[in-house]
Design a protein around this motif. Structure first.
Motif, PDB file in Angstrom:
ATOM      1  N   TYR A  75      25.935   2.011   5.824  1.00  0.00           N
ATOM      2  CA  TYR A  75      26.118   1.184   4.636  1.00  0.00           C
ATOM      3  C   TYR A  75      26.255   2.054   3.391  1.00  0.00           C
ATOM      4  N   GLU A  76      25.387   3.055   3.308  1.00  0.00           N
ATOM      5  CA  GLU A  76      25.300   3.832   2.074  1.00  0.00           C
ATOM      6  C   GLU A  76      26.294   4.983   2.006  1.00  0.00           C
ATOM      7  N   THR A  77      27.035   5.185   3.063  1.00  0.00           N
ATOM      8  CA  THR A  77      28.049   6.253   3.048  1.00  0.00           C
ATOM      9  C   THR A  77      29.459   5.668   3.168  1.00  0.00           C
ATOM     10  N   GLY A  78      29.644   4.492   2.620  1.00  0.00           N
ATOM     11  CA  GLY A  78      30.997   3.952   2.544  1.00  0.00           C
ATOM     12  C   GLY A  78      31.162   2.474   2.835  1.00  0.00           C
ATOM     13  N   LEU A  79      30.317   1.906   3.700  1.00  0.00           N
ATOM     14  CA  LEU A  79      30.541   0.521   4.102  1.00  0.00           C
ATOM     15  C   LEU A  79      30.267  -0.482   2.981  1.00  0.00           C
ATOM     16  N   LEU A  80      29.229  -0.248   2.180  1.00  0.00           N
ATOM     17  CA  LEU A  80      28.958  -1.162   1.074  1.00  0.00           C
ATOM     18  C   LEU A  80      30.127  -1.170   0.096  1.00  0.00           C
ATOM     19  N   GLU A  81      30.635   0.011  -0.209  1.00  0.00           N
ATOM     20  CA  GLU A  81      31.765   0.120  -1.134  1.00  0.00           C
ATOM     21  C   GLU A  81      32.998  -0.564  -0.558  1.00  0.00           C
ATOM     22  N   ASN A  82      33.268  -0.320   0.721  1.00  0.00           N
ATOM     23  CA  ASN A  82      34.425  -0.961   1.345  1.00  0.00           C
ATOM     24  C   ASN A  82      34.259  -2.480   1.396  1.00  0.00           C
ATOM     25  N   GLY A  83      33.020  -2.915   1.649  1.00  0.00           N
ATOM     26  CA  GLY A  83      32.756  -4.346   1.706  1.00  0.00           C
ATOM     27  C   GLY A  83      33.009  -5.037   0.379  1.00  0.00           C
ATOM     28  N   ARG A  84      32.673  -4.355  -0.721  1.00  0.00           N
ATOM     29  CA  ARG A  84      32.936  -4.948  -2.039  1.00  0.00           C
ATOM     30  C   ARG A  84      34.437  -5.115  -2.273  1.00  0.00           C
ATOM     31  N   LYS A  85      35.193  -4.087  -1.921  1.00  0.00           N
ATOM     32  CA  LYS A  85      36.652  -4.162  -2.095  1.00  0.00           C
ATOM     33  C   LYS A  85      37.251  -5.220  -1.180  1.00  0.00           C
ATOM     34  N   ALA A  86      36.810  -5.223   0.079  1.00  0.00           N
ATOM     35  CA  ALA A  86      37.333  -6.206   1.030  1.00  0.00           C
ATOM     36  C   ALA A  86      36.938  -7.615   0.622  1.00  0.00           C
ATOM     37  N   GLY A  87      35.724  -7.768   0.079  1.00  0.00           N
ATOM     38  CA  GLY A  87      35.268  -9.079  -0.364  1.00  0.00           C
ATOM     39  C   GLY A  87      36.114  -9.623  -1.501  1.00  0.00           C
ATOM     40  N   ALA A  88      36.481  -8.740  -2.446  1.00  0.00           N
ATOM     41  CA  ALA A  88      37.352  -9.179  -3.552  1.00  0.00           C
ATOM     42  C   ALA A  88      38.705  -9.627  -3.023  1.00  0.00           C
ATOM     43  N   ARG A  89      39.231  -8.898  -2.041  1.00  0.00           N
ATOM     44  CA  ARG A  89      40.528  -9.256  -1.445  1.00  0.00           C
ATOM     45  C   ARG A  89      40.418 -10.565  -0.654  1.00  0.00           C
ATOM     46  N   LEU A  90      39.295 -10.737   0.046  1.00  0.00           N
ATOM     47  CA  LEU A  90      39.077 -11.967   0.809  1.00  0.00           C
ATOM     48  C   LEU A  90      39.047 -13.175  -0.120  1.00  0.00           C
ATOM     49  N   MET A  91      38.266 -13.084  -1.208  1.00  0.00           N
ATOM     50  CA  MET A  91      38.160 -14.214  -2.120  1.00  0.00           C
ATOM     51  C   MET A  91      39.501 -14.510  -2.783  1.00  0.00           C
ATOM     52  N   GLN A  92      40.242 -13.468  -3.153  1.00  0.00           N
ATOM     53  CA  GLN A  92      41.563 -13.668  -3.755  1.00  0.00           C
ATOM     54  C   GLN A  92      42.506 -14.362  -2.774  1.00  0.00           C
ATOM     55  N   GLY A  93      42.449 -13.934  -1.518  1.00  0.00           N
ATOM     56  CA  GLY A  93      43.301 -14.536  -0.502  1.00  0.00           C
ATOM     57  C   GLY A  93      42.951 -15.988  -0.233  1.00  0.00           C
ATOM     58  N   LEU A  94      41.660 -16.285  -0.145  1.00  0.00           N
ATOM     59  CA  LEU A  94      41.246 -17.667   0.101  1.00  0.00           C
ATOM     60  C   LEU A  94      41.589 -18.557  -1.091  1.00  0.00           C
ATOM     61  N   GLU A  95      41.454 -18.017  -2.295  1.00  0.00           N
ATOM     62  CA  GLU A  95      41.830 -18.793  -3.480  1.00  0.00           C
ATOM     63  C   GLU A  95      43.311 -19.171  -3.444  1.00  0.00           C
ATOM     64  N   SER A  96      44.123 -18.306  -2.834  1.00  0.00           N
ATOM     65  CA  SER A  96      45.565 -18.584  -2.755  1.00  0.00           C
ATOM     66  C   SER A  96      45.875 -19.771  -1.859  1.00  0.00           C
ATOM     67  N   LEU A  97      44.880 -20.204  -1.080  1.00  0.00           N
ATOM     68  CA  LEU A  97      45.083 -21.349  -0.183  1.00  0.00           C
ATOM     69  C   LEU A  97      44.829 -22.684  -0.869  1.00  0.00           C
ATOM     70  N   LYS A  98      44.425 -22.657  -2.131  1.00  0.00           N
ATOM     71  CA  LYS A  98      44.070 -23.903  -2.822  1.00  0.00           C
ATOM     72  C   LYS A  98      45.237 -24.868  -2.959  1.00  0.00           C
ATOM     73  N   ASP A  99      46.464 -24.322  -2.841  1.00  0.00           N
ATOM     74  CA  ASP A  99      47.627 -25.210  -2.948  1.00  0.00           C
ATOM     75  C   ASP A  99      47.879 -25.999  -1.672  1.00  0.00           C
ATOM     76  N   HIS A 100      47.142 -25.694  -0.616  1.00  0.00           N
ATOM     77  CA  HIS A 100      47.359 -26.407   0.643  1.00  0.00           C
ATOM     78  C   HIS A 100      46.841 -27.840   0.525  1.00  0.00           C
ATOM     79  N   PRO A 101      47.543 -28.812   1.099  1.00  0.00           N
ATOM     80  CA  PRO A 101      47.140 -30.217   0.971  1.00  0.00           C
ATOM     81  C   PRO A 101      45.727 -30.520   1.452  1.00  0.00           C
ATOM     82  N   LEU A 102      45.179 -29.703   2.351  1.00  0.00           N
ATOM     83  CA  LEU A 102      43.865 -29.996   2.915  1.00  0.00           C
ATOM     84  C   LEU A 102      42.716 -29.255   2.231  1.00  0.00           C
ATOM     85  N   VAL A 103      43.007 -28.319   1.346  1.00  0.00           N
ATOM     86  CA  VAL A 103      41.949 -27.486   0.765  1.00  0.00           C
ATOM     87  C   VAL A 103      41.377 -28.146  -0.486  1.00  0.00           C
ATOM     88  N   GLY A 104      40.094 -28.531  -0.388  1.00  0.00           N
ATOM     89  CA  GLY A 104      39.426 -29.136  -1.527  1.00  0.00           C
ATOM     90  C   GLY A 104      38.652 -28.135  -2.354  1.00  0.00           C
TER      91      GLY A 104
END
Length: 458
Positions: A338-367
């Motif tokens: 965790y302390e030699t790279g995974l926490l840092e990678n997780g933060r970056k990946a988490g930002a990308r994940l949230m950005q990607g999921l937010e892009s799904l808000k235009d889908h008819p089923l996403v509330g």
């Protein structure tokens, strides 16, 4: 394809958790055979991105040879050591010290368990002992939050506030109480953060007054409610609730079984919440799921009160496998990763994940889309204005999971149409992009479901 004999053996003998036994007998098992990084492979050779890290636990990702070697080395040297009789092992001692050093505030004492459920159970025993030692044995009432999850043991499942874990089991007990969730998307007071915080504070005050202020022992809260649907409280909610508990003189337990060890960004979600609870419970990411282990973090004042209350007597709480040396050795190596790279990678990946999921808000089923770090959810509805959930006839938990699986993605599909995400912190950009792409395909497939189409028209 794996042999039918394996499916039959599973059907005949292996009891699966949180499953309809009859439905499982009918459908059969999907056998996982191997995994590497964020990808799992089933016994037929099908590869899938694991968007849920097993059961929100394989935070480091699969296939780390250094973790395997740490376990193997410890097994060769000392495969088991009890911590009864004043005995111990070097890995357990070093892990306790390392965790205490990194925990918020004065949470300097660590009690090891086998997982999250018995970590929660242990806090209940410690809290009862604490108040008896303090000369207040009448403090035997516990409060948790609707849609919260605090394990599946008999006592912990009573603190859990999900009907599935109560039905047929005769729980919760009469000393286990609930207040409404902060669930922003469906909160009666609306989605304004301060209104939600104020409502929760008022609800806790009312519940304490109803029970009797002199009788309440502790309040339990997850920094993010996981199994309730990945419900993220407004910023400042945890801090406000912790402050109120201090004012009311009741202990505050932060259940970080899911949120700790990089899941939301830092080692402990309480760091971002800027609080120091009286207890923290952890498990899952502690060993990245490679071996079983949980931990209870105990504040100095709690430990001292229990120790002084016991005097020279033994405190009668223990587990055979508490502080298991192999699990501790794994925990130390996982912490290093965790302390030699995974926490840092997780933060970056988490930002990308949230950005990607937010892009799904235009889908008819996403509330709704919500989350923090590598912990997120998408809530599906058939009417965005009315927030009408998917119909039960569409069997969201089973059918959505099946569609995601066919599309090469493992997610958590809840019965109310919420999709849960908790990918490994090792995810690459390509892994995250695959999660988003395959989620959109799964949403399109769900939109074509006749029961969903009927509800949309209705």
């Amino acid at each position: 394809m794996y042999s039918n004999s394996l499916v039959e053996l599973d059907r005949a003998h292996l009891v699966h958790p949180v499953a309809s036994y009859r439905n499982h007998e009918k459908l059969g098992v999907r056998v996982l055979a191997s995994a590497k990084g964020a990808t799992v492979t089933d016994a037929s050779g099908k590869q899938l991105v694991d968007g849920f890290a097993g059961l929100w636990c394989v935070n480091a990702g699969y296939g780390h040879e250094s973790i395997v070697e740490a376990a193997a080395r410890q097994m060769r040297e000392l495969p088991y050591a009890t911590t009864y009789f004043g005995l111990g092992s070097e890995p357990a001692i070093r892990l306790a010290a390392a965790l205490a050093e990194r925990a918020p505030g004065d949470l300097n004492h660590v009690y090891f368990t086998l997982g999250g459920s018995d970590a929660v159970d242990s806090t209940i025993r410690f809290i009862r002992y604490y108040w008896i030692a303090r000369g207040q044995p009448q403090r035997d009432q516990f409060i948790s939050i609707e849609q919260g999850y605090h394990g599946s043991s008999t006592v912990g499942a009573g603190l859990t506030a999900l009907p599935l874990f109560h039905a047929g089991f005769g729980i919760p007990f009469d000393w286990q109480h609930k207040i409404p969730s902060h669930y922003a998307y469906r909160n009666p007071v609306g989605e304004y953060p301060q209104a939600i915080i104020n409502a929760s504070l008022a609800a806790l005050r009312r519940k304490v007054e109803e029970i009797g202020p002199e009788r309440v022992a502790a309040f339990y809260a997850e920094p993010i409610q996981g199994s309730g649907g990945v419900l993220v409280p407004p910023k400042g909610w945890m801090k406000a609730m912790r402050t109120l508990c201090s004012e009311l003189g009741i202990l505050f337990v932060a259940d970080e079984v899911i949120t700790a060890f990089g899941r939301t960004g830092p080692l402990f979600a309480c760091e971002d919440d800027e609080i120091v609870p009286d207890f923290i419970t952890t498990a899952k990411g502690l060993t990245s799921g490679y071996v079983p282990m949980g931990a209870v973090f105990m504040a100095d004042h709690v430990y001292q009160a229990i120790a002084d209350g016991a005097g020279g007597a033994a405190i009668g709480h223990g587990y055979t496998y508490s502080a298991h040396p192999v699990s501790a050795a794994v925990g130390l190596e996982v912490l290093n990763l965790y302390e030699t790279g995974l926490l840092e990678n997780g933060r970056k990946a988490g930002a990308r994940l949230m950005q990607g999921l937010e892009s799904l808000k235009d889908h008819p089923l996403v509330g709704d889309v919500r989350g923090r770090g590598m912990l997120a959810a998408v809530e599906l509805v058939v009417d965005k204005e009315k927030k009408t959930p998917l119909p039960a006839a569409a069997e969201p938990a089973r059918r959505v999971f099946d569609r995601a699986w066919e599309n090469g993605l493992v997610i958590r599909a809840f019965a109310n149409g919420v999709l849960g995400y908790a990918p490994p912190l090792c995810c690459t950009d390509a892994d995250i992009d695959a999660i988003i792409e395959r989620t959109r395909k799964t949403l399109d497939d769900t939109l074509a479901d006749p029961d969903v189409r009927a509800a949309l028209k209705g």
